[in-house]
Design a protein around this motif. Structure first.
Motif, PDB file in Angstrom:
ATOM      1  N   ALA A 171       0.833  -1.206   0.000  1.00  0.00           N
ATOM      2  CA  ALA A 171       0.000   0.000   0.000  1.00  0.00           C
ATOM      3  C   ALA A 171       0.866   1.254   0.000  1.00  0.00           C
ATOM      4  O   ALA A 171       0.641   2.187  -0.777  1.00  0.00           O
ATOM      5  CB  ALA A 171      -0.929  -0.011   1.212  1.00  0.00           C
ATOM      6  N   CYS A 172       1.900   1.266   0.869  1.00  0.00           N
ATOM      7  CA  CYS A 172       2.780   2.438   0.951  1.00  0.00           C
ATOM      8  C   CYS A 172       3.637   2.573  -0.308  1.00  0.00           C
ATOM      9  O   CYS A 172       3.920   3.688  -0.755  1.00  0.00           O
ATOM     10  CB  CYS A 172       3.669   2.364   2.181  1.00  0.00           C
ATOM     11  SG  CYS A 172       2.753   2.610   3.713  1.00  0.00           S
ATOM     12  N   GLN A 173       4.046   1.418  -0.874  1.00  0.00           N
ATOM     13  CA  GLN A 173       4.834   1.471  -2.101  1.00  0.00           C
ATOM     14  C   GLN A 173       4.020   2.104  -3.220  1.00  0.00           C
ATOM     15  O   GLN A 173       4.502   2.967  -3.957  1.00  0.00           O
ATOM     16  CB  GLN A 173       5.294   0.067  -2.504  1.00  0.00           C
ATOM     17  CG  GLN A 173       6.231   0.041  -3.707  1.00  0.00           C
ATOM     18  CD  GLN A 173       7.540   0.783  -3.453  1.00  0.00           C
ATOM     19  OE1 GLN A 173       8.116   0.699  -2.366  1.00  0.00           O
ATOM     20  NE2 GLN A 173       8.025   1.529  -4.428  1.00  0.00           N
ATOM     21  N   ALA A 174       2.762   1.693  -3.326  1.00  0.00           N
ATOM     22  CA  ALA A 174       1.873   2.251  -4.349  1.00  0.00           C
ATOM     23  C   ALA A 174       1.683   3.746  -4.117  1.00  0.00           C
ATOM     24  O   ALA A 174       1.759   4.546  -5.053  1.00  0.00           O
ATOM     25  CB  ALA A 174       0.527   1.522  -4.326  1.00  0.00           C
ATOM     26  N   ALA A 175       1.471   4.133  -2.852  1.00  0.00           N
ATOM     27  CA  ALA A 175       1.291   5.551  -2.512  1.00  0.00           C
ATOM     28  C   ALA A 175       2.563   6.328  -2.827  1.00  0.00           C
ATOM     29  O   ALA A 175       2.515   7.438  -3.359  1.00  0.00           O
ATOM     30  CB  ALA A 175       0.933   5.688  -1.037  1.00  0.00           C
ATOM     31  N   HIS A 176       3.719   5.715  -2.496  1.00  0.00           N
ATOM     32  CA  HIS A 176       5.012   6.364  -2.744  1.00  0.00           C
ATOM     33  C   HIS A 176       5.210   6.599  -4.244  1.00  0.00           C
ATOM     34  O   HIS A 176       5.612   7.691  -4.657  1.00  0.00           O
ATOM     35  CB  HIS A 176       6.130   5.473  -2.193  1.00  0.00           C
ATOM     36  CG  HIS A 176       7.512   6.009  -2.449  1.00  0.00           C
ATOM     37  ND1 HIS A 176       8.064   7.015  -1.697  1.00  0.00           N
ATOM     38  CD2 HIS A 176       8.430   5.690  -3.391  1.00  0.00           C
ATOM     39  CE1 HIS A 176       9.274   7.288  -2.162  1.00  0.00           C
ATOM     40  NE2 HIS A 176       9.517   6.504  -3.187  1.00  0.00           N
ATOM     41  N   GLU A 177       4.915   5.570  -5.038  1.00  0.00           N
ATOM     42  CA  GLU A 177       5.092   5.705  -6.487  1.00  0.00           C
ATOM     43  C   GLU A 177       4.131   6.740  -7.054  1.00  0.00           C
ATOM     44  O   GLU A 177       4.480   7.507  -7.936  1.00  0.00           O
ATOM     45  CB  GLU A 177       4.915   4.337  -7.169  1.00  0.00           C
ATOM     46  CG  GLU A 177       6.171   3.489  -7.011  1.00  0.00           C
ATOM     47  CD  GLU A 177       5.946   2.020  -7.351  1.00  0.00           C
ATOM     48  OE1 GLU A 177       4.931   1.714  -7.992  1.00  0.00           O
ATOM     49  OE2 GLU A 177       6.799   1.195  -6.963  1.00  0.00           O
ATOM     50  N   ALA A 195       5.310  10.145  -8.823  1.00  0.00           N
ATOM     51  CA  ALA A 195       4.844  10.507 -10.158  1.00  0.00           C
ATOM     52  C   ALA A 195       4.217  11.904 -10.134  1.00  0.00           C
ATOM     53  O   ALA A 195       4.420  12.715 -11.038  1.00  0.00           O
ATOM     54  CB  ALA A 195       3.833   9.480 -10.667  1.00  0.00           C
ATOM     55  N   THR A 196       3.465  12.185  -9.076  1.00  0.00           N
ATOM     56  CA  THR A 196       2.826  13.493  -8.932  1.00  0.00           C
ATOM     57  C   THR A 196       3.883  14.583  -8.776  1.00  0.00           C
ATOM     58  O   THR A 196       3.773  15.657  -9.358  1.00  0.00           O
ATOM     59  CB  THR A 196       1.877  13.509  -7.704  1.00  0.00           C
ATOM     60  OG1 THR A 196       1.021  12.373  -7.808  1.00  0.00           O
ATOM     61  CG2 THR A 196       1.052  14.774  -7.652  1.00  0.00           C
ATOM     62  N   ASP A 197       4.923  14.287  -7.986  1.00  0.00           N
ATOM     63  CA  ASP A 197       6.025  15.252  -7.795  1.00  0.00           C
ATOM     64  C   ASP A 197       6.640  15.672  -9.115  1.00  0.00           C
ATOM     65  O   ASP A 197       6.904  16.836  -9.342  1.00  0.00           O
ATOM     66  CB  ASP A 197       7.153  14.617  -6.937  1.00  0.00           C
ATOM     67  CG  ASP A 197       6.770  14.604  -5.464  1.00  0.00           C
ATOM     68  OD1 ASP A 197       5.741  15.228  -5.129  1.00  0.00           O
ATOM     69  OD2 ASP A 197       7.480  13.976  -4.683  1.00  0.00           O
ATOM     70  N   ILE A 198       6.855  14.678  -9.976  1.00  0.00           N
ATOM     71  CA  ILE A 198       7.496  14.964 -11.263  1.00  0.00           C
ATOM     72  C   ILE A 198       6.623  15.955 -12.046  1.00  0.00           C
ATOM     73  O   ILE A 198       7.116  16.928 -12.590  1.00  0.00           O
ATOM     74  CB  ILE A 198       7.713  13.658 -12.067  1.00  0.00           C
ATOM     75  CG1 ILE A 198       8.803  12.834 -11.385  1.00  0.00           C
ATOM     76  CG2 ILE A 198       8.099  13.979 -13.507  1.00  0.00           C
ATOM     77  CD1 ILE A 198       8.866  11.391 -11.877  1.00  0.00           C
ATOM     78  N   HIS A 199       5.302  15.704 -12.042  1.00  0.00           N
ATOM     79  CA  HIS A 199       4.399  16.604 -12.761  1.00  0.00           C
ATOM     80  C   HIS A 199       4.395  17.996 -12.121  1.00  0.00           C
ATOM     81  O   HIS A 199       4.368  18.999 -12.809  1.00  0.00           O
ATOM     82  CB  HIS A 199       2.982  16.030 -12.788  1.00  0.00           C
ATOM     83  CG  HIS A 199       2.870  14.856 -13.725  1.00  0.00           C
ATOM     84  ND1 HIS A 199       3.069  14.975 -15.080  1.00  0.00           N
ATOM     85  CD2 HIS A 199       2.622  13.557 -13.491  1.00  0.00           C
ATOM     86  CE1 HIS A 199       2.931  13.790 -15.637  1.00  0.00           C
ATOM     87  NE2 HIS A 199       2.662  12.906 -14.693  1.00  0.00           N
ATOM     88  N   ALA A 200       4.432  18.010 -10.769  1.00  0.00           N
ATOM     89  CA  ALA A 200       4.352  19.285 -10.057  1.00  0.00           C
ATOM     90  C   ALA A 200       5.544  20.179 -10.351  1.00  0.00           C
ATOM     91  O   ALA A 200       5.413  21.398 -10.388  1.00  0.00           O
ATOM     92  CB  ALA A 200       4.248  19.026  -8.554  1.00  0.00           C
ATOM     93  N   THR A 201       6.732  19.554 -10.575  1.00  0.00           N
ATOM     94  CA  THR A 201       7.922  20.375 -10.786  1.00  0.00           C
ATOM     95  C   THR A 201       8.060  20.817 -12.239  1.00  0.00           C
ATOM     96  O   THR A 201       8.854  21.684 -12.541  1.00  0.00           O
ATOM     97  CB  THR A 201       9.186  19.611 -10.366  1.00  0.00           C
ATOM     98  OG1 THR A 201       9.231  18.373 -11.086  1.00  0.00           O
ATOM     99  CG2 THR A 201       9.211  19.345  -8.869  1.00  0.00           C
ATOM    100  N   LEU A 202       7.268  20.253 -13.117  1.00  0.00           N
ATOM    101  CA  LEU A 202       7.371  20.638 -14.529  1.00  0.00           C
ATOM    102  C   LEU A 202       6.605  21.915 -14.838  1.00  0.00           C
ATOM    103  O   LEU A 202       5.619  22.216 -14.233  1.00  0.00           O
ATOM    104  CB  LEU A 202       6.864  19.516 -15.437  1.00  0.00           C
ATOM    105  CG  LEU A 202       7.787  18.296 -15.537  1.00  0.00           C
ATOM    106  CD1 LEU A 202       7.127  17.204 -16.361  1.00  0.00           C
ATOM    107  CD2 LEU A 202       9.142  18.655 -16.134  1.00  0.00           C
TER     108      LEU A 202
END
Ligand SMILES: [Zn+2]
Length: 128
Positions: free
Chosen positions: A111-117, A121-128
């Motif tokens: 569950a945490c691995q899925a949340a982490h991934e 993924a969201t972080d990458i979008h947020a920084t673009l």
């Protein structure tokens, strides 16, 4: 709190140790060029320099991946000796033995691995 048995704990160490040994062997073999997938002397197999270059760069990529994996496994072995081994790094719940058996390097429950991934993924979008 992890809940696997001493035997399961030992089995995970054995898996990590075997993996490390295999990776070391692969690296040593690649460096020595003994296993046919090594770095040296591609030019003896073909006259095409481009093929030699490509193959050498593939070998180098493979070797650095193997080296990185070996470092991961060695970190896993260090973690094995700590009370945290087998506990999720995020929620501190036990990582199921079957998950560790499939991947002794897992540091999060599913569950945490899925949340982490997802977060990653969201972080990458947020920084673009
Ligand atoms: Zn967790």
């Amino acid at each position: 709190m992890r809940y696997f048995t001493i035997e399961q704990h030992e089995a995970l160490r054995a898996a990590l140790t075997a993996r490390a040994a295999l990776l070391r062997e692969t690296i040593a073999g690649a460096l020595a060029g003994q296993d046919g997938a090594g770095l040296p002397n591609r030019s003896e197999e073909t006259d095409d320099d481009a093929v030699v270059d490509l193959q050498s760069s593939l070998d180098t990529t493979q070797l650095s991946r193997t080296t990185l994996e070996l470092r991961e496994v060695e970190r896993g072995l260090e973690r094995w000796h700590t009370p945290e081994f087998g506990e999720c790094a995020d929620c501190a719940e036990a990582i199921p033995f079957i998950r560790l058996q499939a991947n002794p390097l897992a540091i999060r429950c599913l569950a945490c691995q899925a949340a982490h991934e997802h977060a990653h993924a969201t972080d990458i979008h947020a920084t673009l």
